[in-house]
Design an enzyme around this catalytic site. Structure first.
Site, PDB file in Angstrom:
ATOM      1  N   LYS A 171       0.548  -1.186  -0.370  1.00 53.72           N
ATOM      2  CA  LYS A 171      -0.353  -0.213   0.224  1.00 53.72           C
ATOM      3  C   LYS A 171       0.974   1.317  -0.162  1.00 53.72           C
ATOM      4  CE  LYS A 171      -4.327  -1.774   0.459  1.00 53.72           C
ATOM      5  NZ  LYS A 171      -5.414  -1.116  -0.821  1.00 53.72           N
ATOM      6  N   LYS A 271     -13.800  -7.605  -8.139  1.00 54.83           N
ATOM      7  CA  LYS A 271     -14.097  -7.927  -6.815  1.00 54.83           C
ATOM      8  C   LYS A 271     -15.302  -7.857  -6.934  1.00 54.83           C
ATOM      9  CE  LYS A 271     -10.642  -5.165  -3.962  1.00 54.83           C
ATOM     10  NZ  LYS A 271     -10.677  -4.283  -3.352  1.00 54.83           N
TER      11      LYS A 271
HETATM   12 MG    MG Z   1      -6.734  -1.443  -4.331  1.00 54.04          MG
END
Ligand code: MG
Length: 379
Positions: A171, A271
């Site tokens: 991240k 997703k």
């Molecule tokens: Mg992402």
């Protein structure tokens, strides 16, 4: 995909709010998570129960959806429409019945998953077989959050590599990018499959920080700019050799096709919750296959329930890169289901049981449940 799956007659829809403690805080450009609060859906039908998991997080920081909002829209708008259907409802009917309500894709996806689980269990068919999976196991990637300390980051990545994960995603956020990425490359070499995820935290007007990442042999840079800035991503892509991947931006197969046509990305993170369900996720997969681009399955800190569904989806042939499909112990001390484990080859086994496969364990579910609401038919 088997379109012939028989529907189920929904008697009641149970909504459960559950809380699971995370094994460690997870820091992204959106903020810090210490626990996972989520909404579970159980449909009780004439053919037995089915479970769905809503991907929405506690706060509307990833997209506009969040647990309380998802709960509200299911109670007030989605469940009444499904419960008003007089006959059987198949997985493919759910999106059609709910089409009058705009958005709220994660809430809709949870309901579709629950209906699909019940219908597949009744038919004795696994989710993977239903969706068109072609593999028995899928390579697992892992996401490592912002640590704020490069030494701690290298140690955290080292633990994941030692556990056998096949690729690592870091991240990133403005101020936490080139230096930590360089340190991880330095420590693990170019042999480590490495990618970064900015969660939309950079501005197009300041591409220098992202251009600094171009020399590290990254598989991709995920969602550098705001979700609605497809043209900005297309312009940024022209300045980078590293492929851009979109996550938050891709809310449907139609948006995926638009993004690919514009050159806004060369890789797609899929997703099910973000696109409104597993069936739409398959359509996004198909759009990627048609365009000849790489795709992979992302994660939303799912419990074993949602993760098992993601692993089944990831077994489709067009998912060419390792997904965010880590084992239960990456996130939870105690998962809601029997724990999903990482195989010795860094792969996750695709569930073969009927429906989604795993179900919540009564004892864990009881301890994790904060509230239960049961919605029935009127009259
Ligand atoms: Mg992402």
């Amino acid at each position: 995909m088997d379109a012939e799956l028989a529907g189920v007659r929904i008697d009641t829809i149970e909504l459960r709010r559950v809380h699971l403690a995370l094994v460690e805080p997870f820091v992204t450009a959106h903020g810090t998570s210490r626990e996972r609060e989520m909404l579970l859906v159980r449909v009780r039908t004439d053919e037995g129960d089915g479970w769905g998991e809503c991907a929405a997080p506690a706060e509307p920081t990833y997209t506009g959806e969040y647990v309380e909002g998802a709960h509200h829209v299911v109670v007030g708008h989605l469940a009444p429409r499904l419960l008003a259907v007089p006959g059987p409802v198949g997985p493919g009917d759910v999106a059609r019945v709910l089409a009058g309500i705009r958005g709220h894709r994660m809430a809709k996806a949870a309901l579709e998953m629950a209906v699909m689980d019940a219908a597949l269990r009744a038919a004795g068919l696994s989710l993977a077989a239903f969706l068109g999976a072609t593999r028995a196991a899928v390579p697992a990637g892992v996401a490592v959050g912002v640590t704020g300390d490069v030494r701690q980051l290298v140690e955290a990545v080292g633990r994941r590599v030692a556990q056998g994960y096949r690729r690592v995603k870091l991240k990133i956020a403005p101020g936490w990018d080139a230096v930590p990425v360089a340190a991880v490359r330095e420590a693990f070499g170019l042999g480590l499959l490495l990618q970064v995820d900015a969660n939309g935290s950079y501005a197009l007007g300041d591409p220098a920080a992202l251009q600094m990442l171009d020399g590290f042999g990254l598989t991709l840079i995920e969602q550098p700019l705001a979700p609605d800035d497809l043209l900005g991503h297309a312009r940024l892509a022209e300045t980078l050799a590293t492929p851009l991947c979109l996550d938050e931006s891709i809310t449907s197969a139609a948006v995926a096709a638009t993004a690919l046509a514009l050159g806004a990305c060369r890789v797609v993170n899929v997703k099910p919750g973000r696109v409104g369900g597993l069936l739409e996720a398959v359509r996004v997969h198909d759009a990627c296959v048609a365009a000849g681009v790489d795709a992979w399955v992302g994660g939303m800190l799912e419990t074993g329930l949602g993760r098992a569904a993601n692993v089944a989806l990831a077994a489709l042939p067009g998912f060419t890169l390792p997904g965010d499909l880590s084992a239960s112990d990456r996130w939870f001390e105690t998962d809601l289901t029997e724990p999903l484990r990482l195989g010795p080859d860094g792969c996750m086994a695709v569930p073969t049981g009927a429906g989604v496969g795993p179900v919540p364990l009564d004892e864990v579910l009881g301890c994790a449940t904060a509230s239960i609401e049961e919605l029935g038919r009127r009259g």
